[in-house]
Motif scaffolding. Structure first.
Motif, PDB file in Angstrom:
ATOM      1  N   GLY A 290     -16.543  47.612  45.223  1.00  6.98           N
ATOM      2  CA  GLY A 290     -17.141  49.302  45.524  1.00  6.98           C
ATOM      3  C   GLY A 290     -16.625  49.599  46.144  1.00  6.98           C
ATOM      4  N   HIS A 291     -17.187  51.345  46.193  1.00  2.71           N
ATOM      5  CA  HIS A 291     -16.657  51.898  47.582  1.00  2.71           C
ATOM      6  C   HIS A 291     -17.584  53.352  47.767  1.00  2.71           C
ATOM      7  CE1 HIS A 291     -15.032  54.305  43.974  1.00  2.71           C
ATOM      8  NE2 HIS A 291     -16.438  55.168  45.064  1.00  2.71           N
ATOM      9  N   ALA A 292     -17.486  53.627  49.230  1.00  2.69           N
ATOM     10  CA  ALA A 292     -18.528  54.587  49.300  1.00  2.69           C
ATOM     11  C   ALA A 292     -18.315  55.991  49.346  1.00  2.69           C
ATOM     12  CB  ALA A 292     -18.992  54.235  50.801  1.00  2.69           C
ATOM     13  N   LYS A 293     -19.151  56.641  48.989  1.00  2.00           N
ATOM     14  CA  LYS A 293     -18.764  58.699  48.988  1.00  2.00           C
ATOM     15  C   LYS A 293     -17.148  58.804  50.087  1.00  2.00           C
ATOM     16  CE  LYS A 293     -19.621  62.994  48.821  1.00  2.00           C
ATOM     17  NZ  LYS A 293     -21.684  63.887  48.342  1.00  2.00           N
ATOM     18  N   GLY A 294     -16.064  59.331  49.723  1.00  2.00           N
ATOM     19  CA  GLY A 294     -15.335  59.733  51.123  1.00  2.00           C
ATOM     20  C   GLY A 294     -14.810  58.363  51.603  1.00  2.00           C
ATOM     21  N   ALA A 295     -14.528  57.617  51.056  1.00  2.00           N
ATOM     22  CA  ALA A 295     -13.759  56.247  51.428  1.00  2.00           C
ATOM     23  C   ALA A 295     -12.664  56.370  51.371  1.00  2.00           C
ATOM     24  CB  ALA A 295     -14.160  55.117  51.231  1.00  2.00           C
ATOM     25  N   PHE A 296     -11.748  56.563  50.248  1.00  2.09           N
ATOM     26  CA  PHE A 296     -10.351  57.757  50.133  1.00  2.09           C
ATOM     27  C   PHE A 296     -10.473  58.373  48.932  1.00  2.09           C
ATOM     28  CE2 PHE A 296     -12.404  54.434  47.431  1.00  2.09           C
ATOM     29  CZ  PHE A 296     -11.976  54.190  46.379  1.00  2.09           C
ATOM     30  N   THR A 297      -9.416  59.200  49.655  1.00  3.68           N
ATOM     31  CA  THR A 297      -8.670  60.270  48.333  1.00  3.68           C
ATOM     32  C   THR A 297      -9.612  59.530  47.223  1.00  3.68           C
ATOM     33  OG1 THR A 297      -7.129  61.311  49.401  1.00  3.68           O
ATOM     34  CG2 THR A 297      -7.398  62.118  47.500  1.00  3.68           C
ATOM     35  N   GLY A 298     -10.542  60.848  46.234  1.00  8.64           N
ATOM     36  CA  GLY A 298     -10.753  60.277  45.019  1.00  8.64           C
ATOM     37  C   GLY A 298     -12.103  60.054  44.982  1.00  8.64           C
ATOM     38  N   ALA A 299     -12.699  59.037  45.456  1.00 10.33           N
ATOM     39  CA  ALA A 299     -13.956  58.532  46.294  1.00 10.33           C
ATOM     40  C   ALA A 299     -15.007  59.770  46.546  1.00 10.33           C
ATOM     41  CB  ALA A 299     -14.062  57.203  47.171  1.00 10.33           C
ATOM     42  N   LEU A 300     -15.526  60.128  45.435  1.00  5.72           N
ATOM     43  CA  LEU A 300     -16.444  61.852  44.978  1.00  5.72           C
ATOM     44  C   LEU A 300     -18.165  61.122  45.126  1.00  5.72           C
ATOM     45  CD1 LEU A 300     -14.758  63.552  42.617  1.00  5.72           C
ATOM     46  CD2 LEU A 300     -14.297  63.410  45.381  1.00  5.72           C
ATOM     47  N   ARG A 301     -18.476  60.175  44.742  1.00 14.58           N
ATOM     48  CA  ARG A 301     -19.675  59.063  45.277  1.00 14.58           C
ATOM     49  C   ARG A 301     -19.361  57.913  45.783  1.00 14.58           C
ATOM     50  NH1 ARG A 301     -20.826  56.616  40.279  1.00 14.58           N
ATOM     51  NH2 ARG A 301     -19.742  57.203  38.545  1.00 14.58           N
ATOM     52  N   ASP A 302     -20.561  57.430  45.908  1.00 17.83           N
ATOM     53  CA  ASP A 302     -21.165  56.057  46.204  1.00 17.83           C
ATOM     54  C   ASP A 302     -20.513  55.279  44.465  1.00 17.83           C
ATOM     55  OD1 ASP A 302     -21.696  56.481  48.394  1.00 17.83           O
ATOM     56  OD2 ASP A 302     -23.297  55.742  48.212  1.00 17.83           O
ATOM     57  N   ARG A 303     -19.568  54.661  44.680  1.00 17.76           N
ATOM     58  CA  ARG A 303     -19.891  53.661  43.316  1.00 17.76           C
ATOM     59  C   ARG A 303     -20.051  52.357  43.254  1.00 17.76           C
ATOM     60  NH1 ARG A 303     -15.108  51.342  40.047  1.00 17.76           N
ATOM     61  NH2 ARG A 303     -15.753  51.768  38.185  1.00 17.76           N
ATOM     62  N   PRO A 304     -20.673  51.124  42.593  1.00 20.33           N
ATOM     63  CA  PRO A 304     -21.312  49.529  42.879  1.00 20.33           C
ATOM     64  C   PRO A 304     -19.454  49.307  42.296  1.00 20.33           C
ATOM     65  CG  PRO A 304     -22.584  50.357  41.442  1.00 20.33           C
ATOM     66  CD  PRO A 304     -21.611  52.049  42.461  1.00 20.33           C
ATOM     67  N   GLY A 305     -19.413  47.846  42.824  1.00 25.45           N
ATOM     68  CA  GLY A 305     -18.464  47.391  42.020  1.00 25.45           C
ATOM     69  C   GLY A 305     -18.466  46.281  41.483  1.00 25.45           C
ATOM     70  N   ARG A 306     -17.719  44.751  40.721  1.00 28.12           N
ATOM     71  CA  ARG A 306     -18.587  44.748  40.028  1.00 28.12           C
ATOM     72  C   ARG A 306     -19.145  43.308  40.329  1.00 28.12           C
ATOM     73  NH1 ARG A 306     -12.744  44.931  35.577  1.00 28.12           N
ATOM     74  NH2 ARG A 306     -12.445  47.343  36.300  1.00 28.12           N
ATOM     75  N   PHE A 307     -18.512  43.601  41.461  1.00 29.33           N
ATOM     76  CA  PHE A 307     -19.468  42.243  41.796  1.00 29.33           C
ATOM     77  C   PHE A 307     -21.194  42.901  42.028  1.00 29.33           C
ATOM     78  CE2 PHE A 307     -16.553  39.920  44.402  1.00 29.33           C
ATOM     79  CZ  PHE A 307     -16.952  38.437  43.713  1.00 29.33           C
TER      80      PHE A 307
END
Length: 551
Positions: A290-307
């Motif tokens: 997953g990634h946090a909002k703003g972690a990279f270009t296109g990361a517009l919101r927090d997103r959980p990963g598959r784990f």
């Protein structure tokens, strides 16, 4: 004095207006300590929260910790040095990044829920570094519990450059109460958001697989290789051991993984599939963790990963041999410690998943070639299961064909057609380089083109099981002359006639099995001197007559 009180109330009002607007606990705490640190006479503001112990082996207070299970984690800090104006106290990894429960003032407040107010001219016993306090002009310390409905959420510590009287202590108590309420609300929002995101993620991952699971959700076959697989699944399913499923493409490795999950204690939780070969290397870490909002270009919101999507269930790493080498260490850490961080986020998360991996590569060779980590290989290969190729379980082909015909006919809204015995025999003679997946495709193609008649399959002679050897020719032997070739053709036709009780015509006839027109086969039989006579005799006697006629 009234002006000071008025200013303090104004600053408090500004803070109270900002607190409810933050629905991220991390951003809320950073904002709160930053705003409080701006107040007059405030030197340093810190917040600790109760979490699982994570650095016990290198914690500066480890010797004073009795349980080493949970402790107070420093999660927010803000302040500025009086000695050096360029020094900002916002680090979270210093000597007091962790406080054991009951140890020092922070641990005492966390254990008892009682505030601690210290004026340093009267009591320096709570101060670890008196010189720092003197140099920075710190005269008072107030540690307040962050209480919400009787639960201690953390500790708010305020270091002031003035002595703390009863009014100031009461004022800081008010700040702590409102901050505790804001923390509880932010955590509730985060939980709802995480659950919503997780549900969306599960739906996204599972929606495309539901139909396949419903249609082909069982292992078909009674051959010895299949029975061995079922026995292994029954042994390992009731444990949480990692499973590595190996085998050629199309042998049903994912089906084995699903069966392990279905028979496990995690069956009520999701099984999330990760196609390691289909994820770009640059996005692999984000997809897994997953990634946090703003972690990279296109990361517009927090997103959980598959784990996170697989929490409590099973994570199926398909084609794990394709995983980028530099990310294998991060996967190993999750397998060993059950911990990871989202991309662009400092918060360590804990996860409980069972890992099932699959590959068509020889991972031992990959380890020798330094393309796959040896320690990760042994972590995954706790319980290996090998999926056999279809050519090693050809006796299962009739059952597999019936299974696919039944389900694919239903999927396409068609009446299930018959499958001639000659066609099944033709399938059994084929080597199936694409394994069960190729067989499924053959059945679906035949269903689409049959036009309501019995099924006919397109299997080329070049792909027949054993190649030329299955017809009695050794590719390394001497070349056959014309007489030997004619004799070979004669014996091949006789074998087909015997297997099909002497039938030449129809879908169950020898012509269909040999891929010839009936008229062509009849002409060839006449040329080779094969006559069908005495059909009323028992089969073996009749076949002997055929053999006699061509002897």
């Amino acid at each position: 004095m009234e002006g000071v009180i008025a200013k303090g109330l104004e600053e408090l009002a500004d803070l109270l207006l900002k607190l409810p607007q933050e629905h991220s606990c991390q951003r809320l705490l950073a904002m709160a300590v930053r705003e409080i640190a701006k107040w007059e006479d405030v030197a340093l503001v810190r917040v600790w929260q109760l979490r699982e112990g994570d650095i016990c082996d290198r914690c500066s207070l480890a010797e004073e910790c009795q349980t080493r299970v949970k402790c107070m984690h420093l999660v927010a800090s803000s302040g500025r040095s009086f000695v050096d104006k360029q020094v900002v106290w916002d680090r979270l990894d210093g000597r007091f990044a962790r406080f054991p429960i009951g140890v020092r003032k922070v641990g005492h407040v966390a254990k008892t829920g009682d505030p601690v107010t210290i004026n340093l001219k009267d009591d320096r016993g709570w101060v670890v570094d008196p010189k720092w306090a003197i140099d920075e002009g710190v005269k008072g310390i107030n540690a307040q519990p962050l209480l919400f409905h009787g639960e201690i959420l953390g500790v708010l510590g305020i270091f002031t450059r003035r002595e703390i009287d009863q009014d100031l202590a009461r004022f800081q108590r008010m700040v702590a109460d409102h901050l505790a309420m804001a923390i509880a609300n932010a955590e509730a929002f985060e939980k709802i958001r995480d659950l919503h995101s997780k549900l969306e993620l599960e739906n996204e991952y599972l929606r495309t697989e539901v139909e396949e699971i419903r249609n082909f959700g069982e292992i078909v076959g009674r051959s010895e290789p299949v029975q061995q697989i079922v026995s292994k699944i029954e042994l390992v399913a009731r444990t949480d051991a990692s499973v590595l499923v190996t085998g050629e493409s199309g042998t049903g490795k994912e089906l084995i993984a699903r069966e392990v999950h279905r028979r496990s204690q995690r069956k009520d939780k999701p099984m999330i599939r990760v196609n390691c070969a289909g994820i770009p290397a640059s996005l692999f870490e984000s997809e897994l963790f997953g990634h946090a909002k703003g972690a990279f270009t296109g990361a517009l919101r927090d997103r959980p990963g598959r784990f996170e999507a697989a929490a409590g269930g099973t994570l199926f790493l398909d084609e794990v041999g394709e995983m980028p080498f530099d990310l294998q260490a991060k996967l190993l850490r999750v397998l060993q410690e059950g911990q990871y961080e989202r991309v662009g986020e400092d918060r360590t998360r804990h996860v409980d998943v069972r890992i099932i991996a699959a590959t068509n590569r020889n991972l031992k060779s990959e380890v020798e070639e330094k393309r796959f980590r040896e320690d990760l290989f042994y972590r995954l290969n706790v319980f290996p299961i090998e999926a056999p190729p279809l050519r090693h379980r050809q006796e299962d082909i009739p059952a597999l064909v019936a299974h696919f015909v039944r389900h694919l006919s239903k999927r396409h809204g068609m009446k299930a057609p018959s499958v001639p015995k000659a066609q099944l025999q033709a399938l059994a003679n084929y080597s199936w380089p694409g394994n069960v997946r190729e067989l499924q495709n053959q059945v679906e193609r035949a269903l689409i083109t049959c036009g309501g008649k019995s099924l006919r399959f397109e299997v080329s002679g070049a792909g027949r099981a054993g190649g030329a050897n299955s017809a009695g020719i050794d590719s390394d032997a001497e070349i056959l002359n014309e007489v030997q070739m004619v004799d070979l053709q004669r014996r091949n036709i006789l074998k087909a006639l015997k297997q099909l009780d002497g039938r030449v015509y129809g879908d169950d006839g020898a012509a269909a099995m040999l891929g010839l027109k009936p008229s062509t086969l009849a002409s060839r039989m006449k040329k080779l001197g094969i006559e069908l006579r005495a059909k009323r005799r028992p089969w073996d006697e009749w076949f002997n007559c055929i053999q006699d006629s061509v002897a």
